[in-house]
Design an enzyme around this catalytic site. Sequence first.
Site, PDB file in Angstrom:
ATOM      1  NE  ARG A 224     176.305 -41.597  50.379  1.00  0.00           N
ATOM      2  CZ  ARG A 224     175.607 -40.670  49.505  1.00  0.00           C
ATOM      3  NH1 ARG A 224     176.300 -39.667  49.205  1.00  0.00           N
ATOM      4  NH2 ARG A 224     174.365 -40.940  49.019  1.00  0.00           N
ATOM      5  CD  GLU A 253     177.581 -37.066  55.652  1.00  0.00           C
ATOM      6  OE1 GLU A 253     176.539 -37.101  55.172  1.00  0.00           O
ATOM      7  OE2 GLU A 253     178.677 -37.099  55.305  1.00  0.00           O
ATOM      8  CG  HIS A 272     176.150 -34.944  52.204  1.00  0.00           C
ATOM      9  ND1 HIS A 272     176.386 -36.257  52.630  1.00  0.00           N
ATOM     10  CD2 HIS A 272     175.929 -35.008  50.863  1.00  0.00           C
ATOM     11  CE1 HIS A 272     175.954 -37.210  51.721  1.00  0.00           C
ATOM     12  NE2 HIS A 272     176.037 -36.215  50.611  1.00  0.00           N
TER      13      HIS A 272
HETATM   14  C1  DGY Z   1     173.211 -38.392  46.669  1.00  0.00           C
HETATM   15  O1  DGY Z   1     172.182 -38.136  46.195  1.00  0.00           O
HETATM   16  O2  DGY Z   1     173.640 -39.319  46.904  1.00  0.00           O
HETATM   17  C2  DGY Z   1     174.080 -37.271  47.404  1.00  0.00           C
HETATM   18  O3  DGY Z   1     174.988 -37.744  48.304  1.00  0.00           O
HETATM   19  C3  DGY Z   1     173.049 -36.061  47.946  1.00  0.00           C
HETATM   20  O4  DGY Z   1     173.486 -34.979  47.700  1.00  0.00           O
END
Ligand code: DGY
Length: 306
Positions: A224, A253, A272
């Site tokens: 993240r 983001e 992402h």
């Molecule tokens: C999630 O599922 O948390 C991922 O970041 C998506 O790719």
Amino acid sequence: MQVFVTRNLPGGALDRLRGEHDVEVWPERLPPPREELMARMPEVEGLLPLLTDRVDAELIAAAPRLRAISNFAVGVDNVDVEAAAARGIPVGNTPGVLTDSTADLAVALMLGVGRHLTAGDAFVRRGEWKTWEPDLLLGHDLHGATVGVIGFGRIGQAVAQRLEGFECELLHTSRSGGVPLEELLERSDFVSVHTPLTPETRGLIDAAALARMKPTAYLVNTARGPVVDTGALIDALQAGQIAGAALDVTDPEPLPADHPLVQAPNLILLPHLGSATHATRERMADMAVDNLLAGLRGEPMPNQVT
Ligand code: DGY
């Protein structure tokens, strides 16, 4: 029951949902604006949001009929899980299915940033490649490198498993063990972030952490964005304090094209894409729908966070 899904999902999972419930799918490519989400809350009984949708206490309070939330992600930092739990609303997520895709991408980013893949590609396309040179775009090997994995859950372990094939020395740090973070940062040639975003991990990789890294080391983040302090990373890259970084996730983001991070040197940026394969996204959609169907039936979700 009334179900709101905040974006169309790949595969046929939503048809199964439509088979049992009255489903509205937000039709746009961009997420529903806050007011659109709020407008649906008085009636909604099942909610299937994406990580781009903030399901906070205010939104949950505006949904008196809400019975189940099923996030189309393994991370649930976009959902106020405690507010949902206080109302007895189960929250589901999609663990496991995206582990391998995300781990593959983390290794791809280590190789990509360590061997200048994007810089080399741009160099050729700009017509700057004049001849083979002994010192052109020299990078650092992943094979035999020391790799520090921060967060040793499913994805961190899957990364470590892949790196055994590269004969890496593996270090990890997590809540339950491994080496201290400081030692990992100081010894690693590649530092790969795999923690969930929590109050404890927000800003974990700050200026002090970056200062501990070797000047030849690379930072990779597929977890993240806010786990890394963006301003501190820009400073570290500009000062050559670390060799480079590769980010699949950023803070903010999406990253605006004029954001200073975009101008930082020795950096690969992706939008992402950790779980972005056809098979994985279809399996995530199936899991999210299975969670929601179970929650609306009043049964435990197959993958329930609370
Ligand atoms: C999630 O599922 O948390 C991922 O970041 C998506 O790719």
